[in-house]
Design a protein around this motif. Sequence first.
Motif, mmCIF file in Angstrom:
data_model
loop_
_atom_site.group_PDB
_atom_site.id
_atom_site.type_symbol
_atom_site.label_atom_id
_atom_site.label_comp_id
_atom_site.label_asym_id
_atom_site.label_seq_id
_atom_site.Cartn_x
_atom_site.Cartn_y
_atom_site.Cartn_z
ATOM 1 N N GLU A 104 0.964 -9.891 -19.347
ATOM 2 C CA GLU A 104 0.008 -8.685 -17.969
ATOM 3 C C GLU A 104 0.331 -7.531 -17.856
ATOM 4 O OE1 GLU A 104 -2.860 -8.994 -16.412
ATOM 5 O OE2 GLU A 104 -2.312 -10.662 -15.230
ATOM 6 N N PRO A 105 -0.603 -6.881 -18.328
ATOM 7 C CA PRO A 105 -0.320 -4.931 -18.293
ATOM 8 C C PRO A 105 -0.318 -5.325 -16.716
ATOM 9 C CG PRO A 105 -2.970 -5.826 -19.622
ATOM 10 C CD PRO A 105 -1.678 -6.813 -19.301
ATOM 11 N N ASP A 106 0.035 -4.719 -16.211
ATOM 12 C CA ASP A 106 -0.294 -4.271 -14.918
ATOM 13 C C ASP A 106 -1.107 -3.382 -14.554
ATOM 14 O OD1 ASP A 106 1.603 -6.026 -14.115
ATOM 15 O OD2 ASP A 106 3.217 -4.231 -13.388
ATOM 16 N N ILE A 107 -1.117 -2.460 -15.792
ATOM 17 C CA ILE A 107 -2.711 -1.832 -14.673
ATOM 18 C C ILE A 107 -3.191 -1.502 -16.102
ATOM 19 C CG2 ILE A 107 -2.559 1.194 -14.490
ATOM 20 C CD1 ILE A 107 0.029 1.160 -13.555
ATOM 21 N N VAL A 108 -4.886 -1.748 -15.922
ATOM 22 C CA VAL A 108 -5.633 -1.229 -17.926
ATOM 23 C C VAL A 108 -5.893 0.968 -16.970
ATOM 24 C CG1 VAL A 108 -7.537 -0.798 -17.938
ATOM 25 C CG2 VAL A 108 -6.607 -2.748 -17.646
ATOM 26 N N ARG A 109 -5.803 2.260 -17.466
ATOM 27 C CA ARG A 109 -6.280 3.218 -17.503
ATOM 28 C C ARG A 109 -6.736 3.664 -18.687
ATOM 29 N NH1 ARG A 109 -1.185 5.081 -18.025
ATOM 30 N NH2 ARG A 109 -0.592 4.489 -15.330
ATOM 31 N N ILE A 110 -7.305 4.749 -17.726
ATOM 32 C CA ILE A 110 -8.874 6.139 -18.871
ATOM 33 C C ILE A 110 -8.537 6.873 -18.392
ATOM 34 C CG2 ILE A 110 -11.080 5.564 -20.136
ATOM 35 C CD1 ILE A 110 -9.817 2.906 -20.935
ATOM 36 N N ALA A 111 -8.643 7.971 -19.038
ATOM 37 C CA ALA A 111 -8.320 9.343 -18.528
ATOM 38 C C ALA A 111 -7.615 9.194 -17.298
ATOM 39 C CB ALA A 111 -9.658 9.726 -17.811
ATOM 40 N N ASP A 112 -8.161 9.525 -15.981
ATOM 41 C CA ASP A 112 -7.155 9.378 -14.745
ATOM 42 C C ASP A 112 -8.010 8.278 -13.572
ATOM 43 O OD1 ASP A 112 -10.058 10.350 -13.846
ATOM 44 O OD2 ASP A 112 -8.541 11.669 -12.492
ATOM 45 N N LEU A 113 -8.173 7.312 -14.280
ATOM 46 C CA LEU A 113 -8.680 6.392 -13.278
ATOM 47 C C LEU A 113 -7.864 5.071 -13.910
ATOM 48 C CD1 LEU A 113 -11.143 4.891 -11.989
ATOM 49 C CD2 LEU A 113 -12.344 4.489 -14.109
ATOM 50 N N GLU A 114 -7.844 4.271 -12.807
ATOM 51 C CA GLU A 114 -6.544 3.562 -12.724
ATOM 52 C C GLU A 114 -7.237 1.935 -12.016
ATOM 53 O OE1 GLU A 114 -2.956 4.110 -12.124
ATOM 54 O OE2 GLU A 114 -2.348 5.761 -13.231
ATOM 55 N N VAL A 115 -7.055 0.754 -12.892
ATOM 56 C CA VAL A 115 -6.881 -0.305 -12.222
ATOM 57 C C VAL A 115 -6.483 -1.180 -11.969
ATOM 58 C CG1 VAL A 115 -8.121 -2.704 -11.353
ATOM 59 C CG2 VAL A 115 -9.286 -0.669 -12.930
ATOM 60 N N HIS A 116 -5.280 -1.168 -11.433
ATOM 61 C CA HIS A 116 -3.621 -1.833 -11.071
ATOM 62 C C HIS A 116 -4.307 -3.466 -11.406
ATOM 63 C CE1 HIS A 116 -1.753 1.522 -10.211
ATOM 64 N NE2 HIS A 116 -1.995 2.386 -10.157
ATOM 65 N N LEU A 117 -4.511 -4.357 -11.906
ATOM 66 C CA LEU A 117 -4.848 -5.295 -11.417
ATOM 67 C C LEU A 117 -3.975 -6.342 -10.730
ATOM 68 C CD1 LEU A 117 -4.410 -6.208 -15.476
ATOM 69 C CD2 LEU A 117 -6.769 -5.734 -13.910
ATOM 70 N N LEU A 118 -3.037 -6.654 -10.215
ATOM 71 C CA LEU A 118 -2.329 -7.787 -9.946
ATOM 72 C C LEU A 118 -2.622 -7.116 -7.950
ATOM 73 C CD1 LEU A 118 1.150 -7.697 -11.298
ATOM 74 C CD2 LEU A 118 -0.420 -8.859 -11.900
ATOM 75 N N ARG A 119 -2.924 -6.214 -7.713
ATOM 76 C CA ARG A 119 -3.295 -5.515 -6.613
ATOM 77 C C ARG A 119 -4.779 -5.544 -6.259
ATOM 78 N NH1 ARG A 119 0.037 -0.673 -5.419
ATOM 79 N NH2 ARG A 119 0.363 -0.732 -7.073
ATOM 80 N N ARG A 120 -5.085 -5.547 -7.802
ATOM 81 C CA ARG A 120 -6.892 -5.543 -7.608
ATOM 82 C C ARG A 120 -6.760 -4.261 -7.112
ATOM 83 N NH1 ARG A 120 -9.542 -10.267 -8.866
ATOM 84 N NH2 ARG A 120 -11.505 -9.549 -8.595
ATOM 85 N N ARG A 121 -6.607 -3.087 -7.563
ATOM 86 C CA ARG A 121 -6.683 -1.929 -6.586
ATOM 87 C C ARG A 121 -7.001 -0.990 -8.045
ATOM 88 N NH1 ARG A 121 -3.227 0.800 -2.298
ATOM 89 N NH2 ARG A 121 -3.505 2.918 -3.063
ATOM 90 N N VAL A 122 -7.918 -0.238 -6.884
ATOM 91 C CA VAL A 122 -8.353 0.840 -8.035
ATOM 92 C C VAL A 122 -8.068 2.284 -7.501
ATOM 93 C CG1 VAL A 122 -10.382 1.900 -9.212
ATOM 94 C CG2 VAL A 122 -10.256 -0.734 -8.922
ATOM 95 N N GLU A 123 -7.875 3.457 -8.421
ATOM 96 C CA GLU A 123 -7.383 4.818 -8.307
ATOM 97 C C GLU A 123 -8.077 5.878 -8.907
ATOM 98 O OE1 GLU A 123 -3.218 4.968 -7.961
ATOM 99 O OE2 GLU A 123 -3.107 3.367 -6.082
#
Length: 223
Positions: free
Chosen positions: A122-141
Motif C-alpha cells: 500500500e503506498p501511503d500517498i498518490v502524488r501528481i505535481a503538488d497534488l497529494e492524496v493520503h490514502l490511509l487518511r483519505r486526505r487531499v492536499e
Amino acid sequence: MRLLLAEDEQQAGEYLLKGLTENGWVVDWVQTGPDALHMASNASYDVIVLDIGLPQMDGWEVIKRIRIDNKTPVLFLTARDRVEDRVRGLELGADDYLIKPFAFSELLARIRALQRRGKQQEPDIVRIADLEVHLLRRRVERGDQRIDLTAKEYALLLLLMRRTGEVMSRTLIAEQVWDMNFDSDTNVVEVAIRRLRSKVDDPFDKKLIHTVRGFGYVLEDRP
Ligand code: CA
C-alpha cells in the motif's frame, strides 16, 4: 488489526466473528453487499473477507467497486470450487480466496499473510505535481492547502490520478465512479468534474485536469 467481514449467513458470520475477535482482530461484520461497500469506503481496514454470495449486491460487484479507490487486501469466500470463479475474483482485484467449507486455521493464516503483504504494497500517498492524496487518511492536499472533497469527488480524483496521462472517457468515468451505464447523458460526470476542478484546480495557477474535447478528461502534470 481491523477487518471487515461480509458474510450473510448468520451462523457462519457469528462463528467467524467470534474466532477472529479471539485472535485479536477488531471485526466489523456486515451481511449485505451494499453494507460491505459502504463500510469499505468509509472505514480503513487491514483486510476484507468477502463472501461472494451476498444479498442485494454480490461479492463480484463489491470487489469491482472497492477496487476503484481502495487497495485493502480482499480475500473472497466462494461456495463453488470453479476455476472461472477463482480467476474472475483475482481478475477483479481480489488478493486471495478460500473455498467453503474451510478450516478456520487456514482462514487465519491467509488473512495474516494478506495483512503483511498489504502493509508492504500500500503506498501511503498518490502524488501528481503538488497534488497529494493520503490514502490511509483519505486526505487531499495541494501545496500546503487541505482540500475537502465529497466521497464521489474523492473517488473521481483518485481514478484520474491512478490513471494519470490516460484520457478517461465520460462513459468510463461514469461506470467506474457511479456504476452507471450512460448512453447519452454524461452530464453527471461533467458536473462532478466541474466541482472537482473548482476545488483542485481553480484556486491554483497550474491546472492538472484537462478536457479532451468530445471525449473525456485526463489528469496530468503538463509542462
Ligand atoms: Ca452467502
